[in-house]
Design a protein around this motif. Structure first.
Motif, PDB file in Angstrom:
ATOM      1  N   GLN A  38       0.829  -1.192   0.000  1.00 30.97           N
ATOM      2  CA  GLN A  38       0.000   0.000   0.000  1.00 30.97           C
ATOM      3  C   GLN A  38       0.868   1.248   0.000  1.00 30.97           C
ATOM      4  O   GLN A  38       1.991   1.235   0.500  1.00 30.97           O
ATOM      5  CB  GLN A  38      -0.908   0.014   1.241  1.00 30.97           C
ATOM      6  CG  GLN A  38      -1.880  -1.160   1.312  1.00 30.97           C
ATOM      7  CD  GLN A  38      -2.617  -1.203   2.640  1.00 30.97           C
ATOM      8  OE1 GLN A  38      -2.057  -0.861   3.672  1.00 30.97           O
ATOM      9  NE2 GLN A  38      -3.874  -1.602   2.592  1.00 30.97           N
ATOM     10  N   TRP A  40       0.537   5.237   1.177  1.00 29.31           N
ATOM     11  CA  TRP A  40      -0.291   6.117   1.985  1.00 29.31           C
ATOM     12  C   TRP A  40       0.188   7.548   1.860  1.00 29.31           C
ATOM     13  O   TRP A  40       1.386   7.823   1.794  1.00 29.31           O
ATOM     14  CB  TRP A  40      -0.222   5.710   3.465  1.00 29.31           C
ATOM     15  CG  TRP A  40      -0.876   4.395   3.758  1.00 29.31           C
ATOM     16  CD1 TRP A  40      -0.469   3.152   3.340  1.00 29.31           C
ATOM     17  CD2 TRP A  40      -2.052   4.179   4.524  1.00 29.31           C
ATOM     18  NE1 TRP A  40      -1.322   2.181   3.797  1.00 29.31           N
ATOM     19  CE2 TRP A  40      -2.302   2.785   4.534  1.00 29.31           C
ATOM     20  CE3 TRP A  40      -2.921   5.020   5.205  1.00 29.31           C
ATOM     21  CZ2 TRP A  40      -3.385   2.228   5.207  1.00 29.31           C
ATOM     22  CZ3 TRP A  40      -3.997   4.463   5.883  1.00 29.31           C
ATOM     23  CH2 TRP A  40      -4.223   3.082   5.885  1.00 29.31           C
ATOM     24  N   GLU A  45      -4.869   5.837   2.398  1.00 32.08           N
ATOM     25  CA  GLU A  45      -4.273   5.243   1.198  1.00 32.08           C
ATOM     26  C   GLU A  45      -4.402   6.215   0.030  1.00 32.08           C
ATOM     27  O   GLU A  45      -5.434   6.879  -0.135  1.00 32.08           O
ATOM     28  CB  GLU A  45      -4.980   3.929   0.861  1.00 32.08           C
ATOM     29  CG  GLU A  45      -4.285   2.706   1.404  1.00 32.08           C
ATOM     30  CD  GLU A  45      -4.787   1.443   0.734  1.00 32.08           C
ATOM     31  OE1 GLU A  45      -4.194   1.037  -0.299  1.00 32.08           O
ATOM     32  OE2 GLU A  45      -5.764   0.870   1.228  1.00 32.08           O
ATOM     33  N   LYS A  47      -4.930   5.831  -3.034  1.00 35.10           N
ATOM     34  CA  LYS A  47      -6.012   5.572  -3.990  1.00 35.10           C
ATOM     35  C   LYS A  47      -7.355   6.112  -3.512  1.00 35.10           C
ATOM     36  O   LYS A  47      -8.307   6.222  -4.296  1.00 35.10           O
ATOM     37  CB  LYS A  47      -6.119   4.076  -4.275  1.00 35.10           C
ATOM     38  CG  LYS A  47      -6.524   3.226  -3.073  1.00 35.10           C
ATOM     39  CD  LYS A  47      -6.519   1.756  -3.447  1.00 35.10           C
ATOM     40  CE  LYS A  47      -6.926   0.875  -2.265  1.00 35.10           C
ATOM     41  NZ  LYS A  47      -6.891  -0.569  -2.627  1.00 35.10           N
TER      42      LYS A  47
END
Length: 236
Positions: A38, A40, A45, A47
């Motif tokens: 991931q 961040w 996050e 995304k």
């Protein structure tokens, strides 16, 4: 790879061609989706950030920036203000400040297409500085070889502008090829080899003969800079 960009820090990324430097930067700004793990930004996050919201917190200067329209220099820099709703007067003040920080104020009024490669590179630096101006904790600036087309003077003025941006609180990641520029301006250095971190530490720990030989295959002497004290790397 586990990596944290810290507020107020310039993190330099070094490595030979093909080590994964530009791929890392592209993953950090979501240009390339990560196969695993991931990414961040702050406590969310990446995304999950909207495009405009993310653009107010994260700016990216790629290795090459193409623009085929005859915009004036200040119009190109003003593109960095598009995610904001701060008004023309405030935006004009920021554009002027960013032009000065990148040492391109004298190019105002000129067509972008009439500029040299190095001048264009500095104009795009001013654009990303304007995007996050004045730089503060919670903002992140990612730069891919911002000194590649510049003469020695403007290599230093560019990195001095980036250094001042970090000193105001922004987190900065910059990909460089010049070991001595990295030693002078970076707080920490990530040394990449074949897509993996070989070392991540302060310049005095990373820029030593052994790791540089292992990663670059280069025999070097490393001495303290006679005035500043940071490592000075000399090829044998």
């Amino acid at each position: 790879m586990s990596l944290e960009l810290r507020p107020g820090e310039v993190l330099g990324v070094l490595g030979p061609n093909g080590a994964g430097k530009s791929t890392l930067l592209a993953a950090l700004c979501a240009q390339l989706p990560a196969d695993q793990g991931q990414i961040w930004l702050d406590q969310r996050e990446l995304k999950h950030w909207s495009g405009a919201e993310r653009a107010r917190r994260l700016a990216v200067l790629p290795q090459t920036s193409t623009l085929d329209f005859a915009f004036r220099v200040e119009e190109v820099v003003g593109m960095g203000r598009l995610p904001h709703q701060t008004g023309k007067v405030r935006d004009d003040d920021i554009i002027c400040a960013a032009l000065e920080a990148a040492d391109v104020s004298h190019l105002s009024g000129r067509s972008y297409l009439a500029l040299s490669g190095g001048e264009r590179q500095r104009v795009h630096l001013a654009r990303v500085l304007a995007q996050l101006w004045p730089g503060e904790a919670g903002q992140t600036l990612l730069l891919d070889e911002p000194t590649s087309m510049l003469d020695p003077l403007h290599q230093h003025t560019t990195l001095q502008a980036i250094r001042r941006f970090a000193d105001r609180g922004a987190a900065v990641l910059v990909i460089l090829h010049d070991l001595n520029l990295a030693a002078r301006y970076c707080d920490r250095i990530l040394l990449l080899e074949s897509g993996r971190p070989h070392a991540l530490d302060v310049p005095a720990q990373v820029l030593r003969p052994e790791p540089l030989k292992a990663v670059f295959g280069l025999d070097v002497l490393v001495q303290p800079h006679p005035e500043r004290g940071h490592p000075l790397i000399i090829a044998r």
